[in-house]
Design an enzyme around this catalytic site. Structure first.
Site, PDB file in Angstrom:
ATOM      1  N   ASP A  61      -2.036 -22.332 110.194  1.00  0.00           N
ATOM      2  CA  ASP A  61      -1.985 -20.870 110.386  1.00  0.00           C
ATOM      3  C   ASP A  61      -2.055 -20.623 111.881  1.00  0.00           C
ATOM      4  OD1 ASP A  61      -2.165 -18.062 109.734  1.00  0.00           O
ATOM      5  OD2 ASP A  61      -4.292 -18.163 110.228  1.00  0.00           O
ATOM      6  N   SER A  62      -1.809 -19.358 112.279  1.00  0.00           N
ATOM      7  CA  SER A  62      -1.952 -19.002 113.690  1.00  0.00           C
ATOM      8  C   SER A  62      -3.414 -19.072 114.123  1.00  0.00           C
ATOM      9  CB  SER A  62      -1.428 -17.588 113.923  1.00  0.00           C
ATOM     10  OG  SER A  62      -2.207 -16.669 113.196  1.00  0.00           O
ATOM     11  N   TYR A  90       0.472 -14.313 115.916  1.00  0.00           N
ATOM     12  CA  TYR A  90       1.912 -14.521 115.790  1.00  0.00           C
ATOM     13  C   TYR A  90       2.636 -13.191 115.508  1.00  0.00           C
ATOM     14  CZ  TYR A  90       1.681 -19.677 115.265  1.00  0.00           C
ATOM     15  OH  TYR A  90       1.524 -21.027 115.464  1.00  0.00           O
ATOM     16  N   GLY A  91       1.933 -12.289 114.845  1.00  0.00           N
ATOM     17  CA  GLY A  91       2.553 -11.061 114.318  1.00  0.00           C
ATOM     18  C   GLY A  91       3.460 -10.297 115.268  1.00  0.00           C
ATOM     19  N   CYS A 114       0.342 -19.032 106.380  1.00  0.00           N
ATOM     20  CA  CYS A 114       0.516 -17.909 107.295  1.00  0.00           C
ATOM     21  C   CYS A 114       1.764 -17.177 106.837  1.00  0.00           C
ATOM     22  CB  CYS A 114       0.701 -18.448 108.716  1.00  0.00           C
ATOM     23  SG  CYS A 114       1.128 -17.196 109.938  1.00  0.00           S
ATOM     24  N   ASN A 115       1.613 -15.878 106.550  1.00  0.00           N
ATOM     25  CA  ASN A 115       2.767 -15.129 106.049  1.00  0.00           C
ATOM     26  C   ASN A 115       3.828 -14.966 107.121  1.00  0.00           C
ATOM     27  OD1 ASN A 115       0.255 -14.191 104.507  1.00  0.00           O
ATOM     28  ND2 ASN A 115       1.932 -13.598 103.186  1.00  0.00           N
ATOM     29  N   GLU A 129     -10.083 -11.870 114.136  1.00  0.00           N
ATOM     30  CA  GLU A 129     -10.410 -13.064 114.928  1.00  0.00           C
ATOM     31  C   GLU A 129     -11.600 -12.786 115.853  1.00  0.00           C
ATOM     32  OE1 GLU A 129      -8.855 -16.322 115.453  1.00  0.00           O
ATOM     33  OE2 GLU A 129      -7.634 -16.122 113.648  1.00  0.00           O
ATOM     34  N   CYS A 154      -1.021 -11.020 104.608  1.00  0.00           N
ATOM     35  CA  CYS A 154      -1.369 -11.822 105.780  1.00  0.00           C
ATOM     36  C   CYS A 154      -2.603 -12.600 105.390  1.00  0.00           C
ATOM     37  CB  CYS A 154      -1.663 -10.897 106.959  1.00  0.00           C
ATOM     38  SG  CYS A 154      -2.384 -11.733 108.390  1.00  0.00           S
ATOM     39  N   THR A 155      -2.607 -13.888 105.667  1.00  0.00           N
ATOM     40  CA  THR A 155      -3.702 -14.714 105.168  1.00  0.00           C
ATOM     41  C   THR A 155      -5.037 -14.409 105.856  1.00  0.00           C
ATOM     42  OG1 THR A 155      -2.989 -16.493 106.656  1.00  0.00           O
ATOM     43  CG2 THR A 155      -2.247 -16.604 104.372  1.00  0.00           C
ATOM     44  N   HIS A 156      -5.002 -13.655 106.956  1.00  0.00           N
ATOM     45  CA  HIS A 156      -6.257 -13.236 107.581  1.00  0.00           C
ATOM     46  C   HIS A 156      -6.974 -12.149 106.759  1.00  0.00           C
ATOM     47  CE1 HIS A 156      -4.981 -15.234 111.283  1.00  0.00           C
ATOM     48  NE2 HIS A 156      -6.175 -15.002 111.790  1.00  0.00           N
TER      49      HIS A 156
HETATM   50  N1  DGL Z   1      -2.419 -15.334 109.163  1.00  0.00           N
HETATM   51  C1  DGL Z   1      -1.185 -14.957 109.801  1.00  0.00           C
HETATM   52  C2  DGL Z   1      -0.281 -14.288 108.766  1.00  0.00           C
HETATM   53  O1  DGL Z   1      -0.473 -14.542 107.641  1.00  0.00           O
HETATM   54  C3  DGL Z   1      -1.529 -14.122 110.960  1.00  0.00           C
HETATM   55  C4  DGL Z   1      -0.365 -13.822 111.822  1.00  0.00           C
HETATM   56  C5  DGL Z   1      -0.765 -13.493 113.196  1.00  0.00           C
HETATM   57  O2  DGL Z   1      -1.276 -14.375 113.870  1.00  0.00           O
HETATM   58  O3  DGL Z   1      -0.503 -12.365 113.610  1.00  0.00           O
HETATM   59  O4  DGL Z   1       0.599 -13.538 109.026  1.00  0.00           O
END
Ligand code: DGL
Length: 273
Positions: free
Chosen positions: A10-11, A42-43, A73-74, A152, A184-186
């Site tokens: 993931d990011s 990453y978004g 990570c989506n 985060e 989003c996995t967060h």
């Molecule tokens: N967990 C990432 C996702 O699912 C986060 C993306 C990000 O870092 O913005 O999209």
């Protein structure tokens, strides 16, 4: 019996929500988790850039000898899943399709809300995945650029987080969505905040459990499972500050994370070269 670990990335810390479900579903497997803390979030990044990062990480995990890669990570799944599947010799599983399916199965009024990063919303992958399963379902998509950085940041950002979730939830409530995808996995890291803002009338769908099941089935069908009688181990890698990652990880997984290994971005770049 195949003793190789499963690679997850993931990011940042969001993929831990997926790792958690994997640990519940496959306690006998070993996992290597890589969080790209140095380049999180990453978004807001363009899809080709996210795709390059995902390819670097997946290639690096491949050099560690994993037997399957899970893009937890989506944003990375939306930008790069087909690319990873084409370029790697290993099975690659992503997080987006299982959630779309669960949302279509859950909704009664066929008004589905999506909360996700800008990159995921811009990819339109959820809207397409939902329409393929139910052409009459309607998806209301809201990009939530503030959430990943606030999550985060941890406990210090709690007040801002509640305000931000209220703001992003408003259009979905106005549209009468009875089902909301946490795309989003967060986001499951702050599930109680979403539950409070949306209340009982809305069902929240997140991919972790469905995705863990897909990984377990893939390992079983390919005959590459580890010995069911053993207890698996986890190894954690990050490109960012390891102490931050450890604190967030221990709080969320309720698991002593121990040493978090630091990976240099140049090592990732080299793996994909
Ligand atoms: N967990 C990432 C996702 O699912 C986060 C993306 C990000 O870092 O913005 O999209």
């Amino acid at each position: 019996v195949d003793g190789r670990p499963v690679g997850i990335f993931d990011s940042g810390a969001g993929g831990l929500t997926v790792l958690h479900e994997c640990l519940v579903t496959m306690p006998h497997e070993d996992f290597v988790y890589l969080g790209d803390g140095a380049r999180c979030p990453y978004g807001p990044r363009p899809a080709p850039e996210i795709a390059r990062y995902a390819l670097e990480i997946a290639s690096y995990l491949e050099t560690l000898g994993v037997k399957l890669i899970l893009a937890a990570c989506n944003s990375a799944t939306a930008a790069a899943l087909p690319l990873l599947q084409e370029r790697l010799a290993l099975p690659v599983v992503g997080v987006l399709a299982p959630e779309a399916r669960a949302a279509v199965q859950t909704t009664r009024n066929r008004a589905i809300g999506l909360l996700a990063t800008e990159a995921t919303v811009a990819s339109r992958r959820y809207a397409r995945a939902v329409h393929e399963l139910d052409a009459g379902a309607h998806v209301v998509e809201v990009a939530c650029p503030k959430l990943v950085p606030l999550i985060e940041a941890g406990a210090s950002a709690a007040d801002d987080l509640l305000d931000a979730v209220r703001e992003y939830a408003a259009p979905l409530k106005d549209a009468g969505c009875d089902t909301v995808i946490l795309g989003c996995t967060h986001y499951p890291l702050i599930r109680p905040v979403f539950e409070r803002v949306f209340g009982r009338a809305v069902t929240l769908v997140s991919s972790a459990e469905e995705t863990a099941r897909e990984v377990a089935e893939t390992l079983a069908r390919k005959g590459v499972e580890n010995d069911a009688g053993r207890e698996g181990r986890c190894r954690f890698l990050t490109t960012g500050p390891s102490e931050e990652f450890r604190l967030l990880g221990e709080r969320f997984l309720q698991l002593p994370i121990g040493a978090v290994e630091r990976v240099a971005l140049t090592d990732l770049e080299r793996a994909a070269a």
